[in-house]
Write a protein that holds these residues in place. Structure first.
Motif, short mmCIF file in Angstrom:
data_model
loop_
_atom_site.label_atom_id
_atom_site.label_comp_id
_atom_site.label_asym_id
_atom_site.label_seq_id
_atom_site.Cartn_x
_atom_site.Cartn_y
_atom_site.Cartn_z
N GLY A 1 41.52 35.50 35.65
CA GLY A 1 42.68 36.35 35.82
C GLY A 1 43.58 35.90 36.96
O GLY A 1 44.79 36.18 36.96
N LEU A 2 43.03 35.19 37.94
CA LEU A 2 43.85 34.67 39.04
C LEU A 2 44.84 33.63 38.52
O LEU A 2 45.95 33.51 39.04
CB LEU A 2 42.96 34.07 40.13
CG LEU A 2 42.02 35.06 40.83
CD1 LEU A 2 41.12 34.33 41.81
CD2 LEU A 2 42.78 36.17 41.50
N ARG A 3 44.45 32.89 37.50
CA ARG A 3 45.34 31.91 36.88
C ARG A 3 46.53 32.64 36.23
O ARG A 3 47.68 32.23 36.38
CB ARG A 3 44.55 31.11 35.84
CG ARG A 3 45.32 30.06 35.07
CD ARG A 3 44.31 29.26 34.24
NE ARG A 3 44.93 28.46 33.21
CZ ARG A 3 45.46 27.25 33.41
NH1 ARG A 3 45.46 26.72 34.61
NH2 ARG A 3 45.96 26.56 32.41
N HIS A 4 46.23 33.73 35.54
CA HIS A 4 47.28 34.52 34.91
C HIS A 4 48.19 35.16 35.97
O HIS A 4 49.40 35.19 35.81
CB HIS A 4 46.69 35.60 34.01
CG HIS A 4 45.92 35.05 32.85
ND1 HIS A 4 46.45 34.16 31.94
CD2 HIS A 4 44.64 35.26 32.45
CE1 HIS A 4 45.54 33.85 31.04
NE2 HIS A 4 44.44 34.50 31.32
N THR A 5 47.58 35.64 37.03
CA THR A 5 48.36 36.23 38.12
C THR A 5 49.33 35.20 38.70
O THR A 5 50.50 35.50 38.94
CB THR A 5 47.43 36.77 39.22
OG1 THR A 5 46.58 37.77 38.66
CG2 THR A 5 48.21 37.36 40.38
N PHE B 1 33.47 37.41 43.86
CA PHE B 1 34.80 37.88 43.47
C PHE B 1 34.82 39.40 43.31
O PHE B 1 35.76 40.07 43.75
CB PHE B 1 35.25 37.18 42.19
CG PHE B 1 36.67 37.47 41.83
CD1 PHE B 1 37.71 37.07 42.65
CD2 PHE B 1 36.98 38.13 40.66
CE1 PHE B 1 39.04 37.34 42.33
CE2 PHE B 1 38.30 38.41 40.32
CZ PHE B 1 39.32 38.01 41.16
N ILE B 2 33.79 39.94 42.71
CA ILE B 2 33.69 41.40 42.54
C ILE B 2 33.66 42.08 43.91
O ILE B 2 34.33 43.09 44.13
CB ILE B 2 32.46 41.78 41.68
CG1 ILE B 2 32.70 41.36 40.22
CG2 ILE B 2 32.15 43.27 41.79
CD1 ILE B 2 31.46 41.42 39.34
N LYS C 1 40.24 47.98 38.98
CA LYS C 1 40.35 47.43 37.63
C LYS C 1 39.58 46.11 37.57
O LYS C 1 39.64 45.29 38.48
CB LYS C 1 41.82 47.19 37.30
CG LYS C 1 42.04 46.68 35.89
CD LYS C 1 43.50 46.43 35.61
CE LYS C 1 43.63 45.85 34.22
NZ LYS C 1 44.95 45.37 33.94
N HIS C 2 38.85 45.92 36.47
CA HIS C 2 38.07 44.68 36.32
C HIS C 2 39.01 43.49 36.14
O HIS C 2 39.85 43.47 35.25
CB HIS C 2 37.11 44.78 35.13
CG HIS C 2 36.38 43.50 34.87
ND1 HIS C 2 35.36 43.06 35.69
CD2 HIS C 2 36.53 42.57 33.91
CE1 HIS C 2 34.92 41.89 35.23
NE2 HIS C 2 35.61 41.58 34.15
#
Length: 189
Positions: A130-134, A113-114, A124-125
Motif C-alpha cells: 500500500g505504500l507504493r500506492h500511496t 509495519f503493523i 485501517k489495515h
C-alpha cells in the motif's frame, strides 16, 4: 528506513529489499533497480531474481532528504558490521537487512509495519504494498503525469498505471474541477 524509502520512491518491497549499497548513487541521487529479493533464501547466489517486468529495470530519482537519510543508514550499517565481525554476513551487502546482514523475512516486516501503523494511530489495515500506492497517489496530487508515474513505478504500460490510479484521489478531482471553474470564468469574461 525501509518504509520511508518505500513511501518516498514507490519501489516494490522486493525491489527495496534487494538493494545493495552499490545500487545507491548519491552523486545523482538515484536508486538503481535491476533485481528483486527471493524471500527466505539465504544462499547469496539464489537470493536475487529479476524484477517483475522488463520495464521494472530503472533508475529512480530520490530527493535530497531521502539521500541524506540513506547515507546515514548505510554508515550505521557499516558500524554494525564492524561490531559483529565474523557473525555478520558481509557478502550480502544489503541496504535493508537484519542486524546480522541477512534479509528480513516477510512476517518480520509485516509485524513491524503493523506496529508502526498502530503507533501512528492508523487503524485501517494497510499492507506494505500500500505504500507504493500511496506514493503514486501523492505524485498524482502533486501534479505528476501518468507517464512519469508509469516509468517511476516500472509499470509495463501507461494503461496499467491509469487503470490503477486515475480514479483514486478525491483531491485530484477537486483540484481539476477548480481549475476548470477558473478557466470557464476567464473564457466567459
Amino acid at each position: 528506513m525501509l518504509f520511508k524509502t518505500l513511501i518516498d520512491t514507490g519501489l516494490r518491497k522486493g525491489e527495496a529489499l534487494a538493494l545493495q549499497v552499490l545500487d545507491l548513487d548519491f552523486t545523482d541521487n538515484k536508486i538503481k533497480i535491476y533485481k528483486t529479493l527471493n524471500y527466505d533464501v539465504l544462499d547469496i547466489d539464489k537470493m536475487f531474481g529479476p524484477p517483475k517486468t522488463e520495464t521494472s529495470y530503472r533508475k529512480v530519482l530520490i530527493d535530497e532528504s531521502l539521500a541524506t537519510l540513506l547515507t546515514s543508514h548505510v554508515i550505521k550499517q557499516k558500524e554494525i558490521k564492524l561490531k559483529l565481525a565474523d557473525r555478520y554476513h558481509r557478502e550480502t551487502n544489503l541496504v535493508f537487512k537484519r542486524g546480522n546482514g541477512l534479509p528480513y523475512s516477510k512476517s518480520t516486516l509485516q509485524r513491524a509495519f503493523i506496529r508502526i501503523c498502530r503507533k501512528a494511530g492508523i487503524t485501517k489495515h494497510i499492507t506494505i504494498h500500500g505504500l507504493r500506492h500511496t506514493h503514486a497517489v501523492l505524485l498524482l496530487e502533486s501534479g505528476a503525469s501518468m507517464k512519469y508515474i508509469q516509468e517511476r513505478l516500472g509499470h509495463g504500460s501507461m494503461q496499467i498505471t491509469a487503470d490503477v490510479y486515475s480514479h483514486i484521489s478525491k483531491k485530484i478531482d477537486k483540484d481539476t474541477m477548480g481549475k476548470f471553474e477558473e478557466h470557464m470564468k476567464n473564457v466567459l469574461e
